[in-house]
Write an enzyme that holds these catalytic residues in place. Sequence first.
Site, mmCIF file in Angstrom:
data_model
loop_
_atom_site.group_PDB
_atom_site.id
_atom_site.type_symbol
_atom_site.label_atom_id
_atom_site.label_comp_id
_atom_site.label_asym_id
_atom_site.label_seq_id
_atom_site.Cartn_x
_atom_site.Cartn_y
_atom_site.Cartn_z
ATOM 1 N N GLU A 96 -21.875 -41.549 7.095
ATOM 2 C CA GLU A 96 -20.956 -40.526 6.642
ATOM 3 C C GLU A 96 -21.538 -39.122 6.772
ATOM 4 O O GLU A 96 -20.908 -38.221 7.307
ATOM 5 C CB GLU A 96 -20.597 -40.806 5.170
ATOM 6 N N ASP A 97 -22.744 -38.957 6.305
ATOM 7 C CA ASP A 97 -23.293 -37.604 6.186
ATOM 8 C C ASP A 97 -24.318 -37.237 7.238
ATOM 9 O O ASP A 97 -24.646 -36.078 7.406
ATOM 10 C CB ASP A 97 -23.945 -37.423 4.801
#
Length: 751
Positions: A96-97
Site C-alpha cells: 500500500e505505502d
Amino acid sequence: MKVSETPETRSKDTEVAASASISIDRVLGELSVNYPQADLNLIQQAFDLSRKAHEGQFRESGEPYVVHPVAVAQILAELRMDCVTIAAALLHDVVEDAGIEDRQLRHEFGDEIAFLVEGVTKVSRLVSDSSYEDEQLESFRRLLVATAKDQRTVLIKLADRLHNMRTLQYLSSDKRKLACQSTLDIYAPLAHRMGIGRVKDELEDLALKFLHPDIYRDLKEKVAQKAPERQIIIEQASEVLRKTLQSEDLRFEISKRVKHYYSIYRKMVTTHRSFDEIYDLLALRILTEKDSDCYLILGKVHQLWKPLDGRFKDFISVPKVNGYRSLHTTVVGPRSRLMEIQIRTHDMHNVAENGIAAHWRYKRDQGTTTRVGDDTRWLGQFSQDLLETVSPEEFMDSLKVDLFAEEIVVYTPNSDLIQLPRGSTIVDFAYKIHSEVGDHCRAGKVNGKFVPLSYVIQTGDRVEVITKKEARPSRDWLSFAKTARARNKIRKFLMQVERGELLETGKALLTRELERLRVPVKMLEDPEKMTRVFEDFHLRTLDELYVSVGFGKVLTKHVISRLLPKTQLFQKKQASEATPGMIPIRDIDGYSYRRALCCNPLPGDPIVGFVTKNRGISIHAKECQSLASANVSEARLLPLYWDRGESESFQVEIGVEATDRERLLSDITSVIASTGTNIRGSVARSQDDGTAKLVFMMDVVDVDHVNRVINRLIPIPGVKTVIRRTKPSRQLSDAASTSPKGKRKRTHKKK
Ligand code: MN
C-alpha cells in the site's frame, strides 16, 4: 497460592519510537520463547524488506515508518501468533505505502503471507477515516471477505488499528475523532466478537482517552485513589478463601480484576449512576486447573459469602458464541462489600484474553483442529451471512444485530441450547435451526403458548416452531426478522419465486418470437448456436436467458439477431419483403397512419401506403381491390414494408363455417385460446340447413399468427371453411349472415 497484582496485561511498551535503533529483537525474543521451532529467518527477511521498502518514510510522530509494522508485529507476537502472521504484519503496509508489487511478495514469501498482506491492504486502502460511513462500511465488508478465508487477516488489522490508536496523539483532532469513532463502532466490537478481550479493552480505553480526555483523566485518578482500600479488602477475602480451600487438593490463584476505564464510563452513562456507585463493586478472578475445580471453588465461595440472586452465570456449560467460558457470581463479601467473582481455568482465561488468537495458537501447537474448528466456525458463517446482505443499509443493520447485539439463550423442545442476538423472533429461531424449518414455519410455541412468527423471544424461553408443508416465506417476514441469516434466506426464497415467474414469461416471449419467424425453437438448446447469445449478454444458461428476457433486460429481437445470421433473418422475415427503396413503416411514425378498413392488412401482408388528403397515410394490402378500383395516382403511393415494434398486436376477424353440433363453439374457442391468442368477441348463428356460421374477433401479431390459428381450427370436427375476414364487420351480430365484402377473401377449405 499467590495474589497477583497484575491487571489485564496491557503492553505499556509501544513507545518503540524513543529508542532510536529499530530492531525486531523483541519480536524475535517473544517468538523464540513461544515457538522454539519458529522460523526466525523468515521474520528477519520480512523485517529487512519492510525496512528497505519504508526507507525515507516517516510516521506523523516523526519516527521512521518501519516502527509501525514492527509494533504491529510485536502486538501479534504478544498474542502468541505464528510466524506467518508476524511476517505478514511486518509487511502489511509495503504494498500500500511503499510500492512493493504483490508479485514480489508472492515470490519471496509465498501465497499465504501474500494473501494476508493483500487482505489487510485492501482494507487499509479504504479505512482512511476520511469519508466516514460508506467507506468504513465498504472496508469492513472487504475485511470480512478476507477474514472468511483466513481469520488471521482480522487479527493483523486489529493489531494495526491498536498501534495506530496508541499513537493517535500525533494526528489532527479531526482525524483523531474519526479514528476513535470507527474504533468504538467497529474495531472494538469486532475484537469482542473475536473474543480478544485485551485488545478490545485497550481499544476502548484509548478511544475514551482521545475523545474525552477530561473524563478519562478523572476516572484514572479516582480508580487510583480507591486502590489501597480495595487492595486491603481483596487481601482479606483471598485469605479467607485460601483457608477454606486449603483442605482441598487443588491449585488456584486469585487476582483482582481492574475494570477498564471505558467499561466504568459506559456503565455510568447507561445507568445514570455515579462513579462511587459503580466502582463499589469489587472484582476478583480465580484461576484454577480443571473444569470441575471451577464448580468446587464456586461451592466454597457460596458457602463463605451469600450469593446475590440472579447473578450467577454458567458460561462453562453454555459458552458465549465467541468461545468465552467462565463462571460468574456476585456475593456479599467482607465489610458487606459486593464482590463480582469470575472462576475459570487457565485455558479458559487464555481464550477470554486472546480469543481466536488463542485458537490459532492451539492449532499450531497441538496440531489438533477439532476443538478449534468448532469454536471458530461461527466466524466463517457470520462473515458469509453478512456478505450476502444486499444493500449497505441492510449490511449495517445486520452488522449491528449480529456483531454488536447482546446474545440471548433459548431452548429447543429437546432442551438444546440456541444462541441468538437479542430481538430475535420465531422466524430467526426457525432459520437458526435449519433453513427448511425456516422456509416452512407457520407459527411458534413459546413456553407452551402459541405465538405469531413475529414474536420476540427472550432468554430462557423454550421455543418450538410449528411448520407446515405448504407454508412459505412471505415478504412481510422481512419486516421483523432480525438476523442476517434469516433475512438472507427469506430474500433468497422470494427471489427464487420471482425468478420462476420471470423464467416462464421469458420462455413464452422467446418461443413465440421464434415461432413467428418459423425458427425451430430447438435452436435454443443448441450450445453452439447459443454461444454468442450467452457471451454477448454475459449469461451462462438458457434459464438465465429466459429470466433476463422475462425481466426485460434482454430483448427478444436482440437474442434473435445473434441467433440467426442477417441474411437468414431477413428471409425469415418474409413478412417484410423489403426491396431497395422501400420504407419501413416505423419511418413514417411521424405521420399518422392507420390500416385501411377495406383490407385490414397485417404484418406479413405485402402493403402499400396511400397518402390521403387530410387523414395521414392509409395502409392497404397490395392486392386490395378497393385501392385498385380507386385508380389513384402512383405519386400518392408509398412503397412500405412492415417493421413493427415488439409487442404490437392487431385486430383481425376469422369466419368459420361448420356443421352445427353440440359444444362446437366451446371447442373452437378453446383451440384459439390454446394458441395464446386473445379473443375479443365472437358471434355464432345456426342456420336452417344445419350449418353454423361463426365470427371471432381477436388480437394477432401478424399473418403468420393468424394462419397458425386457422391451421389449428381446420381439423376440428364439423369445421368446413375458415377464412380470415379482410373487412371487419361493423357489428359483430350482423357478421355471420353477411358474406364478406372484401373480394380478397382467403378461404381455407378442408381437404
Ligand atoms: Mn498499518
